[in-house]
Design a protein around this motif. Structure first.
Motif, PDB file in Angstrom:
ATOM      1  N   PHE A  64       4.380   6.124   5.141  1.00  0.00           N
ATOM      2  CA  PHE A  64       4.023   7.525   5.246  1.00  0.00           C
ATOM      3  C   PHE A  64       2.834   7.789   6.174  1.00  0.00           C
ATOM      4  O   PHE A  64       2.304   8.889   6.198  1.00  0.00           O
ATOM      5  N   ALA A  65       2.438   6.792   6.925  1.00  0.00           N
ATOM      6  CA  ALA A  65       1.305   6.972   7.848  1.00  0.00           C
ATOM      7  C   ALA A  65       1.735   7.695   9.111  1.00  0.00           C
ATOM      8  O   ALA A  65       2.800   7.766   9.532  1.00  0.00           O
TER       9      ALA A  65
ATOM     10  N   TYR B  51       9.631   2.628   2.803  1.00  0.00           N
ATOM     11  CA  TYR B  51       8.751   2.320   1.681  1.00  0.00           C
ATOM     12  C   TYR B  51       9.404   1.313   0.734  1.00  0.00           C
ATOM     13  O   TYR B  51       8.814   0.298   0.391  1.00  0.00           O
ATOM     14  N   ARG B  52      10.631   1.576   0.335  1.00  0.00           N
ATOM     15  CA  ARG B  52      11.349   0.688  -0.586  1.00  0.00           C
ATOM     16  C   ARG B  52      11.595  -0.685   0.030  1.00  0.00           C
ATOM     17  O   ARG B  52      11.478  -1.708  -0.640  1.00  0.00           O
ATOM     18  N   GLU B  53      11.945  -0.718   1.310  1.00  0.00           N
ATOM     19  CA  GLU B  53      12.192  -1.983   1.990  1.00  0.00           C
ATOM     20  C   GLU B  53      10.912  -2.812   2.081  1.00  0.00           C
ATOM     21  O   GLU B  53      10.935  -4.027   1.881  1.00  0.00           O
ATOM     22  N   THR B  54       9.797  -2.175   2.357  1.00  0.00           N
ATOM     23  CA  THR B  54       8.522  -2.882   2.435  1.00  0.00           C
ATOM     24  C   THR B  54       8.151  -3.466   1.078  1.00  0.00           C
ATOM     25  O   THR B  54       7.724  -4.624   0.988  1.00  0.00           O
TER      26      THR B  54
ATOM     27  N   SER C 241      13.890  12.731   7.895  1.00  0.00           N
ATOM     28  CA  SER C 241      12.627  12.041   8.098  1.00  0.00           C
ATOM     29  C   SER C 241      12.060  11.544   6.771  1.00  0.00           C
ATOM     30  O   SER C 241      11.585  10.408   6.671  1.00  0.00           O
ATOM     31  N   LYS C 242      12.112  12.387   5.766  1.00  0.00           N
ATOM     32  CA  LYS C 242      11.611  12.008   4.440  1.00  0.00           C
ATOM     33  C   LYS C 242      12.445  10.874   3.848  1.00  0.00           C
ATOM     34  O   LYS C 242      11.910   9.944   3.235  1.00  0.00           O
TER      35      LYS C 242
ATOM     36  N   SER D 244      -3.012  -8.586  -2.238  1.00  0.00           N
ATOM     37  CA  SER D 244      -2.744  -9.098  -3.578  1.00  0.00           C
ATOM     38  C   SER D 244      -1.529  -8.355  -4.131  1.00  0.00           C
ATOM     39  O   SER D 244      -1.147  -7.299  -3.645  1.00  0.00           O
ATOM     40  N   ARG D 245      -0.919  -8.943  -5.132  1.00  0.00           N
ATOM     41  CA  ARG D 245       0.345  -8.412  -5.645  1.00  0.00           C
ATOM     42  C   ARG D 245       0.214  -6.959  -6.111  1.00  0.00           C
ATOM     43  O   ARG D 245       1.112  -6.159  -5.919  1.00  0.00           O
ATOM     44  N   PHE D 246      -0.918  -6.606  -6.695  1.00  0.00           N
ATOM     45  CA  PHE D 246      -1.071  -5.234  -7.187  1.00  0.00           C
ATOM     46  C   PHE D 246      -1.240  -4.214  -6.055  1.00  0.00           C
ATOM     47  O   PHE D 246      -1.150  -3.009  -6.288  1.00  0.00           O
ATOM     48  N   GLN D 247      -1.482  -4.671  -4.833  1.00  0.00           N
ATOM     49  CA  GLN D 247      -1.649  -3.775  -3.690  1.00  0.00           C
ATOM     50  C   GLN D 247      -0.343  -3.478  -2.963  1.00  0.00           C
ATOM     51  O   GLN D 247      -0.339  -2.676  -2.037  1.00  0.00           O
ATOM     52  N   ILE D 248       0.747  -4.099  -3.357  1.00  0.00           N
ATOM     53  CA  ILE D 248       2.003  -3.975  -2.624  1.00  0.00           C
ATOM     54  C   ILE D 248       2.427  -2.514  -2.467  1.00  0.00           C
ATOM     55  O   ILE D 248       2.778  -2.073  -1.376  1.00  0.00           O
ATOM     56  N   GLU D 249       2.383  -1.746  -3.538  1.00  0.00           N
ATOM     57  CA  GLU D 249       2.831  -0.352  -3.455  1.00  0.00           C
ATOM     58  C   GLU D 249       1.950   0.468  -2.522  1.00  0.00           C
ATOM     59  O   GLU D 249       2.461   1.284  -1.746  1.00  0.00           O
ATOM     60  N   SER D 250       0.652   0.266  -2.579  1.00  0.00           N
ATOM     61  CA  SER D 250      -0.218   1.063  -1.691  1.00  0.00           C
ATOM     62  C   SER D 250      -0.046   0.653  -0.241  1.00  0.00           C
ATOM     63  O   SER D 250      -0.071   1.507   0.649  1.00  0.00           O
ATOM     64  N   VAL D 251       0.154  -0.627   0.024  1.00  0.00           N
ATOM     65  CA  VAL D 251       0.397  -1.091   1.402  1.00  0.00           C
ATOM     66  C   VAL D 251       1.714  -0.514   1.894  1.00  0.00           C
ATOM     67  O   VAL D 251       1.808  -0.039   3.030  1.00  0.00           O
ATOM     68  N   ALA D 252       2.726  -0.522   1.062  1.00  0.00           N
ATOM     69  CA  ALA D 252       4.036   0.028   1.441  1.00  0.00           C
ATOM     70  C   ALA D 252       3.921   1.530   1.695  1.00  0.00           C
ATOM     71  O   ALA D 252       4.501   2.048   2.652  1.00  0.00           O
ATOM     72  N   ARG D 253       3.158   2.222   0.890  1.00  0.00           N
ATOM     73  CA  ARG D 253       2.975   3.670   1.054  1.00  0.00           C
ATOM     74  C   ARG D 253       2.272   3.967   2.376  1.00  0.00           C
ATOM     75  O   ARG D 253       2.676   4.857   3.121  1.00  0.00           O
ATOM     76  N   GLN D 254       1.240   3.195   2.686  1.00  0.00           N
ATOM     77  CA  GLN D 254       0.521   3.385   3.955  1.00  0.00           C
ATOM     78  C   GLN D 254       1.435   3.123   5.145  1.00  0.00           C
ATOM     79  O   GLN D 254       1.376   3.831   6.139  1.00  0.00           O
ATOM     80  N   ASN D 255       2.266   2.099   5.022  1.00  0.00           N
ATOM     81  CA  ASN D 255       3.187   1.748   6.100  1.00  0.00           C
ATOM     82  C   ASN D 255       4.239   2.824   6.305  1.00  0.00           C
ATOM     83  O   ASN D 255       4.544   3.203   7.441  1.00  0.00           O
TER      84      ASN D 255
END
Length: 51
Positions: free
Chosen positions: A50-51, A16-19, A8-9, A37-48
């Motif tokens: 690990f939510a 996360y990496r694919e997003t 699962s992890k 915005s470009r600087f939000q990509i990692e946080s959006v990917a993390r939310q997607n």
């Protein structure tokens, strides 16, 4: 049980990496259309992933 937890992890990390990869390929204009915005990509990917 432990193996399914690890799998699962790994799946979450792969998602996360694919997003990140897919969002990074978009232009700034396309990201703006999505409200990201470009600087939000990692946080959006993390939310997607690990939510």
């Amino acid at each position: 049980m432990f193996v399914s937890y690890i799998l699962s992890k790994v799946r979450n990390y792969m998602r996360y990496r694919e997003t990140i990869r897919e969002l990074s390929l978009l232009s700034d204009r396309e990201l703006d259309d999505l409200g990201i915005s470009r600087f939000q990509i990692e946080s959006v990917a993390r939310q997607n992933a690990f939510a």
